[in-house]
Write a protein that holds these residues in place. Structure first.
Motif, PDB file in Angstrom:
ATOM      1  N   GLN A   1      -6.326  11.294  -9.618  1.00 44.07           N
ATOM      2  CA  GLN A   1      -4.964  11.316 -10.156  1.00 44.07           C
ATOM      3  C   GLN A   1      -4.040  11.817  -9.057  1.00 44.07           C
ATOM      4  O   GLN A   1      -4.200  12.926  -8.550  1.00 44.07           O
ATOM      5  CB  GLN A   1      -4.897  12.241 -11.369  1.00 44.07           C
ATOM      6  CG  GLN A   1      -3.539  12.291 -12.039  1.00 44.07           C
ATOM      7  CD  GLN A   1      -3.516  13.260 -13.208  1.00 44.07           C
ATOM      8  OE1 GLN A   1      -4.493  13.963 -13.454  1.00 44.07           O
ATOM      9  NE2 GLN A   1      -2.399  13.310 -13.912  1.00 44.07           N
TER      10      GLN A   1
ATOM     11  N   ILE B   1       3.285   3.572  -2.377  1.00 43.05           N
ATOM     12  CA  ILE B   1       3.788   3.843  -3.719  1.00 43.05           C
ATOM     13  C   ILE B   1       4.950   4.817  -3.609  1.00 43.05           C
ATOM     14  O   ILE B   1       4.767   5.956  -3.183  1.00 43.05           O
ATOM     15  CB  ILE B   1       2.691   4.435  -4.622  1.00 43.05           C
ATOM     16  CG1 ILE B   1       1.520   3.458  -4.737  1.00 43.05           C
ATOM     17  CG2 ILE B   1       3.235   4.768  -5.999  1.00 43.05           C
ATOM     18  CD1 ILE B   1       0.348   4.009  -5.497  1.00 43.05           C
TER      19      ILE B   1
ATOM     20  N   LEU C   1      -0.665   7.216  -9.181  1.00 40.71           N
ATOM     21  CA  LEU C   1      -1.892   6.438  -9.097  1.00 40.71           C
ATOM     22  C   LEU C   1      -2.983   7.162  -9.875  1.00 40.71           C
ATOM     23  O   LEU C   1      -3.224   8.353  -9.659  1.00 40.71           O
ATOM     24  CB  LEU C   1      -2.325   6.256  -7.642  1.00 40.71           C
ATOM     25  CG  LEU C   1      -3.704   5.633  -7.408  1.00 40.71           C
ATOM     26  CD1 LEU C   1      -3.711   4.183  -7.906  1.00 40.71           C
ATOM     27  CD2 LEU C   1      -4.086   5.697  -5.938  1.00 40.71           C
ATOM     28  N   THR C   2      -3.631   6.461 -10.780  1.00 41.62           N
ATOM     29  CA  THR C   2      -4.741   7.018 -11.541  1.00 41.62           C
ATOM     30  C   THR C   2      -5.917   6.059 -11.483  1.00 41.62           C
ATOM     31  O   THR C   2      -5.746   4.862 -11.728  1.00 41.62           O
ATOM     32  CB  THR C   2      -4.352   7.261 -13.011  1.00 41.62           C
ATOM     33  OG1 THR C   2      -3.234   8.156 -13.066  1.00 41.62           O
ATOM     34  CG2 THR C   2      -5.500   7.871 -13.787  1.00 41.62           C
TER      35      THR C   2
ATOM     36  N   ASN D   1       0.820  -1.215   0.000  1.00 41.43           N
ATOM     37  CA  ASN D   1       0.000   0.000   0.000  1.00 41.43           C
ATOM     38  C   ASN D   1       0.854   1.266   0.000  1.00 41.43           C
ATOM     39  O   ASN D   1       0.360   2.348   0.283  1.00 41.43           O
ATOM     40  CB  ASN D   1      -0.948   0.021   1.206  1.00 41.43           C
ATOM     41  CG  ASN D   1      -0.194  -0.014   2.528  1.00 41.43           C
ATOM     42  OD1 ASN D   1       1.020  -0.176   2.558  1.00 41.43           O
ATOM     43  ND2 ASN D   1      -0.922   0.141   3.620  1.00 41.43           N
TER      44      ASN D   1
END
Length: 209
Positions: A56, A35, A40-41, A33
């Motif tokens: 986004q 990044i 992230l999109t 979990n």
């Protein structure tokens, strides 16, 4: 017992090293979990076949290399974004108080000797707390007080004019039930001895718990 060829022993040794390396990598990899230096999109396919971007985070724009945060509605309208140039919020634009009259003779006022509502506003509840500042004043020789009601209940202190009213506090303890509903804010004043009591809003905004 037959001896194994040296090349097989070497291969077994190499395999053992690789297994140890893989085990170390598995045990030290980042949480799933988390990044790191990525983006992230979240997208959805609309009934008409078009694709809209709902969320986004992290990817850059053509004009900046800074990561961005964007939230769109189902019609691809940008309803929240950060300001990648200076930081802070770019959208939505938040309402700000207009410049206020400095001539107290034109302020909200009353000569009544009982609590009297001299100003009222209605605002949707988006946050559980609010801060409100009122400037107050009395005419020469007079005494009086100012207070604030939220949904009909006294909110914050009762101040003796010309002291400023400056209070932060909850306007609801049940955001689930009240979210988006109208909040009624009233300014009340009362004269204790002959003259006039004045009040003027100077600041008002919602805030988190």
């Amino acid at each position: 017992m037959a001896q194994l060829p040296e090349d097989i022993i070497d291969r077994l040794t190499q395999m053992e090293r690789r297994i140890q390396a893989l085990s170390t990598a598995v045990n030290t990899r980042p949480a799933l979990n988390d990044i790191a230096d990525g983006a992230l999109t979240v997208k959805r396919t609309n009934p008409d076949g078009t694709i809209s971007t709902l969320l986004q985070i992290g990817s850059s724009t053509p004009t900046t290399t800074r990561p961005v945060v964007r939230i769109n509605d189902a019609y691809n309208h940008e309803i929240f974004s950060d300001d990648v140039v200076t930081g802070g919020i770019a959208r939505p634009w938040l309402a700000m108080l207009t410049p206020q009259d400095l001539n107290s003779a034109r302020w909200l006022s009353t000569t009544a000797t009982g609590w009297t509502t001299i100003a009222r506003s209605h605002n949707p509840i988006w946050q559980p707390r609010m801060r409100l500042i009122l400037d107050t004043k009395v005419s020469s020789g007079a005494t009086g007080s100012v207070r604030v009601l939220v949904d009909g209940a006294v909110w914050g202190p009762t101040v003796t004019a010309p002291n400023a009213f400056d209070h932060s506090g909850f306007v609801t303890t049940d955001m689930t039930a009240r979210f988006g509903s109208l909040l009624r804010v009233e300014v009340q004043a009362m004269v204790s001895s002959g003259g006039t009591v004045y009040a003027q809003p100077a600041l008002m905004y919602g805030t988190q718990s």
